[in-house]
Design a protein around this motif. Structure first.
Motif, PDB file in Angstrom:
ATOM      1  N   THR A  30      -2.596 -50.425 -15.241  1.00  0.00           N
ATOM      2  CA  THR A  30      -2.285 -50.496 -13.814  1.00  0.00           C
ATOM      3  C   THR A  30      -1.172 -49.494 -13.488  1.00  0.00           C
ATOM      4  OG1 THR A  30      -0.545 -52.152 -14.069  1.00  0.00           O
ATOM      5  CG2 THR A  30      -2.828 -52.969 -13.785  1.00  0.00           C
ATOM      6  N   TRP A  31      -0.985 -49.240 -12.205  1.00  0.00           N
ATOM      7  CA  TRP A  31       0.090 -48.326 -11.778  1.00  0.00           C
ATOM      8  C   TRP A  31       1.447 -48.856 -12.251  1.00  0.00           C
ATOM      9  CZ3 TRP A  31       0.986 -43.562 -10.463  1.00  0.00           C
ATOM     10  CH2 TRP A  31       2.195 -43.219  -9.879  1.00  0.00           C
ATOM     11  N   ASP A  32       1.702 -50.139 -12.054  1.00  0.00           N
ATOM     12  CA  ASP A  32       2.994 -50.703 -12.451  1.00  0.00           C
ATOM     13  C   ASP A  32       3.217 -50.604 -13.956  1.00  0.00           C
ATOM     14  OD1 ASP A  32       3.649 -51.320  -9.814  1.00  0.00           O
ATOM     15  OD2 ASP A  32       2.764 -53.322  -9.944  1.00  0.00           O
ATOM     16  N   ASN A  33       2.179 -50.882 -14.736  1.00  0.00           N
ATOM     17  CA  ASN A  33       2.309 -50.753 -16.188  1.00  0.00           C
ATOM     18  C   ASN A  33       2.497 -49.302 -16.611  1.00  0.00           C
ATOM     19  OD1 ASN A  33       2.110 -53.498 -16.566  1.00  0.00           O
ATOM     20  ND2 ASN A  33      -0.064 -53.462 -17.019  1.00  0.00           N
ATOM     21  N   SER A  74       6.142 -48.394 -16.193  1.00  0.00           N
ATOM     22  CA  SER A  74       6.957 -48.947 -17.285  1.00  0.00           C
ATOM     23  C   SER A  74       6.765 -48.166 -18.578  1.00  0.00           C
ATOM     24  CB  SER A  74       6.598 -50.413 -17.525  1.00  0.00           C
ATOM     25  OG  SER A  74       6.908 -51.176 -16.402  1.00  0.00           O
ATOM     26  N   LEU A  75       5.525 -47.912 -18.938  1.00  0.00           N
ATOM     27  CA  LEU A  75       5.221 -47.182 -20.166  1.00  0.00           C
ATOM     28  C   LEU A  75       5.764 -45.750 -20.125  1.00  0.00           C
ATOM     29  CD1 LEU A  75       3.745 -46.981 -22.898  1.00  0.00           C
ATOM     30  CD2 LEU A  75       1.668 -46.385 -21.605  1.00  0.00           C
ATOM     31  N   SER A  76       5.657 -45.114 -18.985  1.00  0.00           N
ATOM     32  CA  SER A  76       6.051 -43.704 -18.848  1.00  0.00           C
ATOM     33  C   SER A  76       7.523 -43.462 -19.139  1.00  0.00           C
ATOM     34  CB  SER A  76       5.741 -43.207 -17.435  1.00  0.00           C
ATOM     35  OG  SER A  76       4.355 -43.210 -17.206  1.00  0.00           O
ATOM     36  N   LYS A 135       7.435 -38.294  -8.862  1.00  0.00           N
ATOM     37  CA  LYS A 135       8.335 -38.778  -7.804  1.00  0.00           C
ATOM     38  C   LYS A 135       8.891 -40.159  -8.156  1.00  0.00           C
ATOM     39  CE  LYS A 135       8.524 -39.827  -2.889  1.00  0.00           C
ATOM     40  NZ  LYS A 135       7.765 -39.966  -1.651  1.00  0.00           N
ATOM     41  N   ALA A 136       8.019 -41.066  -8.568  1.00  0.00           N
ATOM     42  CA  ALA A 136       8.451 -42.428  -8.888  1.00  0.00           C
ATOM     43  C   ALA A 136       9.424 -42.463 -10.066  1.00  0.00           C
ATOM     44  CB  ALA A 136       7.228 -43.299  -9.186  1.00  0.00           C
ATOM     45  N   THR A 146       3.023 -36.500 -29.042  1.00  0.00           N
ATOM     46  CA  THR A 146       4.359 -36.279 -28.472  1.00  0.00           C
ATOM     47  C   THR A 146       4.410 -36.502 -26.966  1.00  0.00           C
ATOM     48  OG1 THR A 146       3.901 -33.923 -28.202  1.00  0.00           O
ATOM     49  CG2 THR A 146       4.978 -34.609 -30.257  1.00  0.00           C
ATOM     50  N   THR A 147       3.275 -36.768 -26.350  1.00  0.00           N
ATOM     51  CA  THR A 147       3.235 -36.948 -24.905  1.00  0.00           C
ATOM     52  C   THR A 147       2.442 -38.199 -24.559  1.00  0.00           C
ATOM     53  OG1 THR A 147       1.185 -35.707 -24.606  1.00  0.00           O
ATOM     54  CG2 THR A 147       3.208 -34.438 -24.545  1.00  0.00           C
ATOM     55  N   LEU A 148       2.640 -38.668 -23.363  1.00  0.00           N
ATOM     56  CA  LEU A 148       1.770 -39.708 -22.828  1.00  0.00           C
ATOM     57  C   LEU A 148       0.676 -38.997 -22.055  1.00  0.00           C
ATOM     58  CD1 LEU A 148       0.985 -42.618 -22.135  1.00  0.00           C
ATOM     59  CD2 LEU A 148       2.560 -42.469 -20.178  1.00  0.00           C
TER      60      LEU A 148
END
Length: 172
Positions: free
Chosen positions: A6-9, A12-14, A39-40, A86-88
């Motif tokens: 989800t966007w919210d998850n 958090s993960l990012s 932006k977020a 090394t990246t998401l």
């Protein structure tokens, strides 16, 4: 790990990654997602034009840069295996008919469909939907998460009705 997120998850993960790559099929929401995510998170945003769309050397220079960033990169999905540790990597998913309609509306399929498909498949794609499915199937082999386009409705600035917008337009 469940790939669908989800966007919210995703937010958090990012936060535990300095580099986030938003990829998938063109016309699936990669441009808007990368901008909204940057932006977020208050990370620097890089559009694919910043590294030359398909220039993998320039892309790697951005990945290695020592600051927090979100990079939009649908045209180099086929090379993301080399940076998955090394990246998401965020793969955008969207209704394939919506992607196909957008490809046709912006002449993307006519102008770029064959070139993009040739990175993943043999022969000529029969439809924009085939390009989308081929790229999505390829992405399943990556260590990545998937974000459905509908999740972007939860972001600040999402516009539901985008009739008449340009190919890279993300806001009114």
């Amino acid at each position: 790990m469940n790939r669908q997120i989800t966007w919210d998850n995703l937010l958090s993960l990012s936060k535990v990654f300095d580099t986030i790559v938003v990829s998938g099929c063109q016309r699936s929401g990669t441009t808007y997602c990368a901008e909204a995510l940057a932006k977020a998170l208050r990370y620097r945003h890089h559009d694919e034009d910043d590294f030359g769309v398909t220039n993998f050397t320039n892309f790697l220079q951005l990945v290695r840069a020592d600051y927090k960033k979100v990079i939009q990169a649908p045209a180099i999905l086929h090379k993301l295996k080399s940076v998955e540790m090394t990246t998401l990597i965020v793969i955008m998913t969207r209704d394939e008919k919506a992607v196909a309609n957008s490809m046709i509306k912006h002449s993307w399929f006519k102008n770029h469909g064959q070139e993009e498909y040739s990175k993943f498949g043999i022969g000529k794609p029969d439809s924009p939907e085939q390009v989308y499915r081929t790229k999505l199937n390829f992405s399943k082999g990556l260590k990545a998460v998937e974000l459905d386009y509908s999740e972007l409705r939860k972001t600040d600035g999402f516009v539901e009705n985008r009739t008449g917008w340009g190919i890279k337009q993300t806001k009114n």
